[in-house]
Write an enzyme that holds these catalytic residues in place. Structure first.
Site, PDB file in Angstrom:
ATOM      1  N   ASP A   6       0.872  -1.178   0.000  1.00 52.01           N
ATOM      2  CA  ASP A   6       0.000   0.000   0.000  1.00 52.01           C
ATOM      3  C   ASP A   6       0.908   1.227   0.000  1.00 52.01           C
ATOM      4  OD1 ASP A   6      -2.388   1.596   0.355  1.00 52.01           O
ATOM      5  OD2 ASP A   6      -1.898   1.797   2.469  1.00 52.01           O
ATOM      6  N   SER A   7       0.309   2.400  -0.142  1.00 50.19           N
ATOM      7  CA  SER A   7       1.092   3.633  -0.038  1.00 50.19           C
ATOM      8  C   SER A   7       1.640   3.813   1.381  1.00 50.19           C
ATOM      9  CB  SER A   7       0.206   4.826  -0.405  1.00 50.19           C
ATOM     10  OG  SER A   7      -0.928   4.859   0.436  1.00 50.19           O
ATOM     11  N   TYR A  38      -0.937   8.470  -2.155  1.00 48.27           N
ATOM     12  CA  TYR A  38      -1.074   8.272  -3.602  1.00 48.27           C
ATOM     13  C   TYR A  38      -2.257   9.084  -4.148  1.00 48.27           C
ATOM     14  CZ  TYR A  38       2.059   4.120  -3.805  1.00 48.27           C
ATOM     15  OH  TYR A  38       3.128   3.254  -3.776  1.00 48.27           O
ATOM     16  N   GLY A  39      -3.189   9.396  -3.262  1.00 49.31           N
ATOM     17  CA  GLY A  39      -4.469   9.975  -3.696  1.00 49.31           C
ATOM     18  C   GLY A  39      -4.347  11.278  -4.470  1.00 49.31           C
ATOM     19  N   CYS A  69      -4.450  -1.542  -1.851  1.00 49.05           N
ATOM     20  CA  CYS A  69      -4.661  -0.106  -2.047  1.00 49.05           C
ATOM     21  C   CYS A  69      -5.587   0.083  -3.241  1.00 49.05           C
ATOM     22  CB  CYS A  69      -3.311   0.558  -2.317  1.00 49.05           C
ATOM     23  SG  CYS A  69      -3.423   2.312  -2.736  1.00 49.05           S
ATOM     24  N   ASN A  70      -6.734   0.707  -3.005  1.00 48.12           N
ATOM     25  CA  ASN A  70      -7.702   0.931  -4.091  1.00 48.12           C
ATOM     26  C   ASN A  70      -7.135   1.874  -5.154  1.00 48.12           C
ATOM     27  OD1 ASN A  70     -10.653  -0.037  -3.016  1.00 48.12           O
ATOM     28  ND2 ASN A  70      -9.345   0.583  -1.343  1.00 48.12           N
ATOM     29  N   THR A  71      -6.390   2.880  -4.708  1.00 46.10           N
ATOM     30  CA  THR A  71      -5.844   3.880  -5.633  1.00 46.10           C
ATOM     31  C   THR A  71      -4.826   3.227  -6.563  1.00 46.10           C
ATOM     32  OG1 THR A  71      -6.114   5.470  -3.836  1.00 46.10           O
ATOM     33  CG2 THR A  71      -4.800   6.175  -5.718  1.00 46.10           C
ATOM     34  N   GLU A 148      -2.177   8.067   8.404  1.00 39.39           N
ATOM     35  CA  GLU A 148      -0.721   7.882   8.291  1.00 39.39           C
ATOM     36  C   GLU A 148       0.000   8.515   9.480  1.00 39.39           C
ATOM     37  OE1 GLU A 148       1.723   5.770   6.221  1.00 39.39           O
ATOM     38  OE2 GLU A 148      -0.383   5.915   5.706  1.00 39.39           O
ATOM     39  N   CYS A 180     -11.078   3.098   0.248  1.00 45.99           N
ATOM     40  CA  CYS A 180      -9.643   3.340   0.460  1.00 45.99           C
ATOM     41  C   CYS A 180      -9.287   2.560   1.715  1.00 45.99           C
ATOM     42  CB  CYS A 180      -9.394   4.829   0.661  1.00 45.99           C
ATOM     43  SG  CYS A 180      -7.751   5.222   1.311  1.00 45.99           S
ATOM     44  N   THR A 181      -8.203   1.799   1.648  1.00 43.71           N
ATOM     45  CA  THR A 181      -7.909   0.892   2.762  1.00 43.71           C
ATOM     46  C   THR A 181      -7.548   1.648   4.054  1.00 43.71           C
ATOM     47  OG1 THR A 181      -5.644   0.635   1.897  1.00 43.71           O
ATOM     48  CG2 THR A 181      -7.256  -1.044   1.302  1.00 43.71           C
ATOM     49  N   HIS A 182      -7.081   2.894   3.903  1.00 37.14           N
ATOM     50  CA  HIS A 182      -6.818   3.684   5.115  1.00 37.14           C
ATOM     51  C   HIS A 182      -8.110   3.941   5.902  1.00 37.14           C
ATOM     52  CE1 HIS A 182      -2.901   4.635   3.297  1.00 37.14           C
ATOM     53  NE2 HIS A 182      -2.545   5.192   4.437  1.00 37.14           N
TER      54      HIS A 182
HETATM   55  N1  DGL Z   1      -4.779   3.239   0.922  1.00 37.03           N
HETATM   56  C1  DGL Z   1      -4.965   3.761  -0.371  1.00 37.03           C
HETATM   57  C2  DGL Z   1      -6.259   3.316  -1.021  1.00 37.03           C
HETATM   58  O1  DGL Z   1      -6.765   2.255  -0.699  1.00 37.03           O
HETATM   59  C3  DGL Z   1      -4.526   5.138  -0.754  1.00 37.03           C
HETATM   60  C4  DGL Z   1      -4.325   6.218   0.238  1.00 37.03           C
HETATM   61  C5  DGL Z   1      -3.416   7.271  -0.328  1.00 37.03           C
HETATM   62  O2  DGL Z   1      -2.220   6.995  -0.363  1.00 37.03           O
HETATM   63  O3  DGL Z   1      -3.894   8.330  -0.759  1.00 37.03           O
HETATM   64  O4  DGL Z   1      -6.783   3.963  -1.887  1.00 37.03           O
END
Ligand code: DGL
Length: 253
Positions: A6-7, A38-39, A69-71, A148, A180-182
């Site tokens: 993930d990011s 990453y967003g 990570c979805n992104t 984060e 988003c996994t976060h």
């Molecule tokens: N955890 C990530 C996701 O699932 C991205 C969060 C990020 O880095 O912006 O999309």
């Protein structure tokens, strides 16, 4: 070994589900903490990072990859599969399909990063699986960074969560997809706002089941965990108890 990345910390929510489904498997978790979030990055930038991490994990002995990570999945899962044709790759996509199927009101929301909101992949997911319902796509800038920084109790975050969620509930949304996994780590905060008015939809367990189907002999390992990061790897282990994942610490090899 199964590589998960993930990011940053968000993918640890997926790792927790993976460890539950595959308790004997060995995992290497990679957090791209030098480049999080990453967003707010372009598709090209995200692809470049995903390909570099894929190479790193493959060289490290991983023979199955989970993009937690979805992104990253939206921007780069196809490129990653093309770069490693022999390596099974499991991606994660917002649970639009289960949310659309289960919604009683016919209105669902999906909380995502800006990059996922702008991705073609999300548009296709909605077109293919949510034809009968109205989908509210809600980008949530800054939320992943709060996770984060482990600022989960920040009043400014709570205010922003309320400001974004209340209007969706007023529209009659009854399923809220964590895209988003976060955001899995924000579920307690989200539940405080949502109460019984809507259900949160998280697909970490479904990703773990899909990984289980592909794992084969990888399911039988030593139950060990390696933590890697592109910056401050020591922070990863320290974050586990703060994210209520202290149980993973005993696996760290
Ligand atoms: N955890 C990530 C996701 O699932 C991205 C969060 C990020 O880095 O912006 O999309």
């Amino acid at each position: 070994m199964i590589g998960v990345f993930d990011s940053g910390l968000g993918g640890l929510s997926v790792l927790a589900a993976l460890v539950e489904a595959l308790p004997q498997a060995d995992f290497a978790y990679y957090a791209d903490t030098a480049h999080v979030p990453y967003g707010n990055k372009s598709e090209t930038q995200i692809q470049c990072r995903v390909l570099a991490i894929g190479d790193y994990l493959a060289k490290h002995g991983c023979s199955l990859l989970v993009v937690a990570c979805n992104t990253a999945t939206a921007a780069a899962v196809q490129a990653l599969r093309a770069a490693h044709p022999g390596l099974p790759v499991v991606g994660i996509e917002p649970g639009i399909k289960p949310a659309a199927q289960d919604s009683m009101s016919g209105r669902i929301a999906v909380l995502v990063t800006e990059a996922t909101a702008n991705s073609q992949r999300l548009q296709h997911l909605i077109r293919d699986h949510a034809g009968q319902v109205e989908v509210f796509v809600e980008p949530c800038p800054g939320w992943a960074t709060h996770v984060e920084m482990l600022q989960l109790d920040d009043p400014a975050l709570a205010t922003d969560v309320r400001a974004r969620i209340e209007p969706l509930l007023e529209q009659g949304v009854d399923r809220i997809v964590l895209g988003c996994t976060h955001y899995s780590f924000l579920a307690p905060l989200l539940r405080e706002v949502v109460g019984t008015r809507a259900q949160l939809v998280d697909v970490a367990a479904a990703v773990a089941r899909q990984t289980q189907r592909l794992a084969g002999r990888l399911a039988q390992g030593g139950g060990r965990l390696q933590l890697h990061a592109s910056a401050h790897p020591e922070r990863l282990r320290a974050a586990l108890p703060r994210l209520h994942l202290g149980r993973l610490a005993s696996r760290i090899a």
